[in-house]
Design a protein around this motif. Structure first.
Motif, PDB file in Angstrom:
ATOM      1  N   MET A   1     -11.297  33.179 -26.828  1.00  0.00           N
ATOM      2  CA  MET A   1     -12.111  32.465 -27.813  1.00  0.00           C
ATOM      3  C   MET A   1     -11.775  32.863 -29.245  1.00  0.00           C
ATOM      4  N   ASP A   2     -11.356  34.115 -29.454  1.00  0.00           N
ATOM      5  CA  ASP A   2     -11.106  34.605 -30.809  1.00  0.00           C
ATOM      6  C   ASP A   2      -9.650  34.495 -31.238  1.00  0.00           C
ATOM      7  N   LEU A   3      -8.718  34.675 -30.299  1.00  0.00           N
ATOM      8  CA  LEU A   3      -7.319  34.804 -30.675  1.00  0.00           C
ATOM      9  C   LEU A   3      -6.414  33.689 -30.162  1.00  0.00           C
ATOM     10  N   MET A   4      -6.867  32.909 -29.197  1.00  0.00           N
ATOM     11  CA  MET A   4      -6.015  31.872 -28.623  1.00  0.00           C
ATOM     12  C   MET A   4      -6.528  30.454 -28.910  1.00  0.00           C
ATOM     13  N   PHE A   5      -7.726  30.170 -28.458  1.00  0.00           N
ATOM     14  CA  PHE A   5      -8.240  28.805 -28.551  1.00  0.00           C
ATOM     15  C   PHE A   5      -8.384  28.275 -29.977  1.00  0.00           C
ATOM     16  N   PRO A   6      -8.710  29.103 -30.997  1.00  0.00           N
ATOM     17  CA  PRO A   6      -8.835  28.545 -32.345  1.00  0.00           C
ATOM     18  C   PRO A   6      -7.546  27.920 -32.884  1.00  0.00           C
ATOM     19  N   ARG A   7      -6.410  28.267 -32.287  1.00  0.00           N
ATOM     20  CA  ARG A   7      -5.134  27.702 -32.726  1.00  0.00           C
ATOM     21  C   ARG A   7      -4.887  26.312 -32.173  1.00  0.00           C
ATOM     22  N   MET A   8      -5.695  25.898 -31.193  1.00  0.00           N
ATOM     23  CA  MET A   8      -5.467  24.587 -30.581  1.00  0.00           C
ATOM     24  C   MET A   8      -6.735  23.759 -30.472  1.00  0.00           C
TER      25      MET A   8
END
Length: 213
Positions: A187-194
């Motif tokens: 939720m903090d490091l992966m999903f915000p990029r997509m």
């Protein structure tokens, strides 16, 4: 468009594997861990139904004889425990076609006019009719809830990104069976990029502001 806005006519809710087998028929420990996810999903469902947002349920639909499953060479089982004697084998599926474990939990008020997407792999898009049904309704935005964050939900998010869908991942309406750490990393490091990562409160407010009147 403002990232804190949605267009209702182009939006759908996707619930991923929120099924009896992973909740009501799971261990008390697993059920307790997923209770906050279910509470968030129910709130999302109610807000969505009130606004007329279509609801899609991606659901495991495996054969009881495991004939639709494959044995892959991995270090561990899905729960991160080692394989017996180090040799991968087929696990008995949790969500079996025609069994109660594959049914959407009653808390989500599943209705005949909802969409039910049987799936046989982690991604809700892989060899299912999900993409076809979304495009037929001219939907380009998904509100995503479910579990497990680091397994099928992650696979679905990556697939949706490659298919150019806008996504809002409802953080507290998702859960991981492996604990909070892996959930937070995604939720903090992966999903915000997509995608956009929002709480249930934030998404409910977005739906309210997009609703006429």
């Amino acid at each position: 468009m403002n990232p804190n806005q949605i267009e209702l006519k182009k939006t759908a809710i996707l619930f991923f594997d929120i099924l009896n087998g992973y909740y009501h028929e799971a261990s008390e420990t697993a059920k307790a861990r997923k209770k906050p996810m279910v509470d968030g999903a129910v709130r999302l469902m109610k807000a969505g139904r009130q606004a007329g947002i279509p609801i899609f349920h991606a659901k495991g639909n495996h054969r009881s004889d495991t004939a639709t499953s494959a044995v892959l060479l991995t270090d561990t089982r899905i729960n991160l425990t080692p394989w017996p004697d180090g040799i991968p084998t087929k696990d008995v599926p949790v969500a079996v076609e025609g069994k109660s474990g594959a049914d959407v939990i009653p808390e989500l008020d599943p209705r005949p006019d909802d969409y039910y997407i049987p799936k046989y792999r982690w991604s809700a898009f892989f060899q299912t009719y999900l993409d076809l049904a979304l495009r037929a309704r001219k939907i380009d935005t998904l509100l995503i809830s479910g579990g497990s964050t680091d397994v099928g939900l992650a696979a679905t998010v990556f697939a949706a990104r490659d298919l150019d869908y806008n996504m809002i991942i409802v953080r507290d309406a998702c859960a991981s069976v492996h604990g909070q750490q892996v959930h937070d990393v995604l939720m903090d490091l992966m999903f915000p990029r997509m995608a956009r990562v929002r709480t249930t409160d934030q998404v409910a407010q977005m739906i309210k502001e997009a609703s006429p009147g």
